[in-house]
Write an enzyme that holds these catalytic residues in place. Structure first.
Site, PDB file in Angstrom:
ATOM      1  N   SER A  63      -4.262   4.618   5.929  1.00 40.46           N
ATOM      2  CA  SER A  63      -5.171   5.838   5.701  1.00 40.46           C
ATOM      3  C   SER A  63      -4.585   7.119   5.466  1.00 40.46           C
ATOM      4  CB  SER A  63      -6.346   5.753   6.491  1.00 40.46           C
ATOM      5  OG  SER A  63      -6.910   4.632   6.839  1.00 40.46           O
ATOM      6  N   GLN A  64      -5.194   7.887   4.537  1.00 43.70           N
ATOM      7  CA  GLN A  64      -4.714   9.244   4.271  1.00 43.70           C
ATOM      8  C   GLN A  64      -5.003  10.091   5.660  1.00 43.70           C
ATOM      9  OE1 GLN A  64      -7.724  11.092   2.175  1.00 43.70           O
ATOM     10  NE2 GLN A  64      -6.523  13.009   1.875  1.00 43.70           N
TER      11      GLN A  64
END
Ligand code: SAH
Length: 222
Positions: A63-64
């Site tokens: 994920s970011q």
């Protein structure tokens, strides 16, 4: 050899996390300690600190950074908790949780991902993370109840076994929805009741398994 990416990491923390409103010092320290570039494929190390999710193995993503920070912050960890993560992926989110809680159980569906994550976490010296292979939509009952549960794949609705494995007062943070629309939700347990809060819209890969999406409902490759 031995590029430590400290400068990139500090820039990521300042620009992507702190400046967007997540300013808790314990949280920011955790992001400073975990070398994110070690959790992405080697040829992608230079992109590890950019403001985006990255493809890892098995068609999955890490994920970011901001989303990892946001989800972690919603658990409000103080340091004495046992937490459960569903969707180990690269192991990065588990390492962040390990900085902030006492013990982390993390469950991954794809054995090669679990194996790689276990290897990196071991190399980095994390002794308080246990990586398990299995269907995380069923939770990991042996390790519960949990003060916090974090799901990093989108579920049609909160899987009942996960709600059950939550300790009283504990919180589960998870993306709920389909490939078309998902929102990040927090469910806090109060006895046999749950108080639900919606945070923001997000975009995750599908949760598989018994309480997840089937391949027909949400194909892996579109
Ligand atoms: N937390 C990860 C990102 C994970 S991406 C990180 O920090 O890198 C979502 C992960 O959930 C994928 O690795 C996928 O294989 C896994 N997953 C999907 N369904 C699952 C299930 N039922 N049980 C366990 N893991 C699952």
């Amino acid at each position: 050899m031995g590029e430590d990416y400290l400068e990139q990491r500090m820039k990521m923390i300042w620009e992507q996390i702190n400046r967007r409103g997540l300013k808790n010092q314990r949280l920011l320290d955790a992001f400073l300690k975990v070398p994110r570039h070690r959790f992405v494929p080697e040829d992608m190390a230079e992109y590890a600190y950019s403001d985006e999710p990255l493809i890892i193995d098995c068609g999955q993503t890490i994920s970011q950074p901001y989303i990892v920070a946001l989800m972690t912050s919603l658990l409000n960890l103080q340091g004495d908790e046992t937490v459960l993560e569903i969707g180990t992926g690269s192991g990065y989110q588990a390492a962040i949780l390990a900085q902030l809680a006492k013990l982390v159980h993390t469950v991954e569906f794809h054995p090669p991902l679990a194996e790689q994550a276990r290897k990196v976490l071991q190399e980095l010296g994390y002794l308080n993370v246990e990586v398990h292979v299995g269907d995380g939509s069923l939770g990991w009952p042996e390790g519960g109840p949990y003060q916090g549960i974090l799901v990093t794949a989108a579920a049609p609705e909160p899987p009942p076994p996960l709600l059950n494995q939550l300790a009283d007062g504990g919180k589960i943070v998870l993306p709920v929805g389909s490939r078309h629309y998902q929102e990040l939700q927090v469910w806090e347990r109060s006895g046999d009741n749950y108080i639900r809060e919606s945070i923001t819209s997000v975009s995750f890969v599908p949760l598989r398994g018994q309480h997840g999406w089937s391949e027909e409902q949400w194909p892996s490759r579109l």
